[in-house]
Scaffold this active site. Structure first.
Site, PDB file in Angstrom:
ATOM      1  N   HIS A  69       1.488  98.501  86.648  1.00 34.56           N
ATOM      2  CA  HIS A  69       2.197  98.916  85.423  1.00 34.56           C
ATOM      3  C   HIS A  69       3.348  99.825  85.837  1.00 34.56           C
ATOM      4  O   HIS A  69       3.125 100.988  86.192  1.00 34.56           O
ATOM      5  CB  HIS A  69       1.175  99.637  84.530  1.00 34.56           C
ATOM      6  CG  HIS A  69       1.747 100.246  83.299  1.00 34.56           C
ATOM      7  ND1 HIS A  69       1.030 101.131  82.524  1.00 34.56           N
ATOM      8  CD2 HIS A  69       2.948 100.108  82.686  1.00 34.56           C
ATOM      9  CE1 HIS A  69       1.771 101.507  81.493  1.00 34.56           C
ATOM     10  NE2 HIS A  69       2.935 100.896  81.574  1.00 34.56           N
ATOM     11  N   MET A  71       6.125 102.189  85.125  1.00 34.07           N
ATOM     12  CA  MET A  71       6.709 103.088  84.138  1.00 34.07           C
ATOM     13  C   MET A  71       7.956 103.710  84.784  1.00 34.07           C
ATOM     14  O   MET A  71       7.965 104.872  85.212  1.00 34.07           O
ATOM     15  CB  MET A  71       5.696 104.171  83.742  1.00 34.07           C
ATOM     16  CG  MET A  71       4.593 103.630  82.840  1.00 34.07           C
ATOM     17  SD  MET A  71       3.151 104.681  82.763  1.00 34.07           S
ATOM     18  CE  MET A  71       2.203 103.980  84.112  1.00 34.07           C
ATOM     19  N   MET A 140       0.667  99.972  74.590  1.00 37.02           N
ATOM     20  CA  MET A 140       0.309 101.348  74.924  1.00 37.02           C
ATOM     21  C   MET A 140      -0.329 102.017  73.711  1.00 37.02           C
ATOM     22  O   MET A 140       0.254 102.027  72.628  1.00 37.02           O
ATOM     23  CB  MET A 140       1.539 102.141  75.371  1.00 37.02           C
ATOM     24  CG  MET A 140       2.135 101.702  76.716  1.00 37.02           C
ATOM     25  SD  MET A 140       0.945 101.665  78.062  1.00 37.02           S
ATOM     26  CE  MET A 140       0.535 103.403  78.188  1.00 37.02           C
TER      27      MET A 140
END
Ligand code: DX5
Ligand code: ZN
Length: 219
Positions: A69, A71, A140
């Site tokens: 993931h 970010m 999310m």
């Protein structure tokens, strides 16, 4: 259920002094997905792991599925590095300003599964155009950056909306939820439409109970 139910423990919630031990715990629990949270200190106010961690863990645990993931403000600059490191799936956020569609295509060109991620304050419509392209959509349920935050109920409607869109469009992408999931709400997220469940704190605190509750909910 369109897809098998997968629980993807986040090693952000694991033992940072021995991540191999944390992945071994995931493997010993009979799970295959390892969620790796990569943070750049810009898109989110925290720093975490580089591609070297994925490389080392994939080499040690080749049978595990590394769900990475990103970010990052500019994930387009890093997808090749994380693919080369051995990621099995690379998910990127829709919010930053970079060529999202082209980057999703690049992840497939690199031979990896792709995912699109959106934050609690981002509407589900923001990812609609990418649905035909991706293998996974990540909802999310916390503001990204830290583990251990409380689950935001607003994620439930998004999970259901994505399940409806997936069936209307005849697609089969996975629906993943990430943030604050624990034994008390895992049933609700599965019933809402999630088939891939990230859990950091809850897995490393009481993984067996989390898995039991997931199994009951998916019956
Ligand atoms: C937050 C990360 C999540 C987080 C989940 O930015 O994307 O994956 O590690 O941790 P818990 O399950 O503790 O909320
Ligand atoms: Zn995550």
């Amino acid at each position: 259920m369109v897809n098998t139910l997968e629980i993807a423990p986040s090693i952000l919630g694991g033992d940072h002094s021995s991540l191999a031990e944390s992945v071994e715990k995931i493997r010993a629990a009979g799970l295959r997905w390892v969620h790796v949270d990569v943070m750049d200190g810009h898109f989110v106010p925290n720093l975490s792991f580089g591609s070297g961690v994925v490389k080392a863990l994939k080499r040690r645990f080749p049978e595990m599925f590394f769900d990475v993931h990103l970010m990052l403000d500019n994930p387009n600059l890093y997808v090749a590095q994380f693919a080369e490191a051995g990621s099995d799936l690379i998910s990127i956020h829709v919010e930053p300003d970079y060529p999202v569609a082209e980057t999703l295509d690049e992840i497939h060109l690199l031979g990896k599964k792709s995912g699109i991620v959106f934050n609690p304050d981002t509407p589900v419509g923001s990812v609609a155009d990418f649905l035909p392209k991706v293998d996974l959509v990540l909802v999310m349920s916390v503001q990204p950056g830290f583990g251990g935050q409380p689950f935001r109920e607003s994620a439930l409607e998004k999970l259901s909306a994505l399940e409806r869109m997936r069936s209307e469009m005849g697609l089969s992408f996975r629906i993943e939820v990430d943030g604050g999931v624990d034994s008390s709400n895992i049933g609700a997220v599965i019933r809402a439409g999630a088939d891939t469940i990230v859990a950091g704190t809850a897995f490393f605190k009481d993984g067996a109970n989390l898995i039991k509750n997931a199994a009951i909910a998916s019956m």
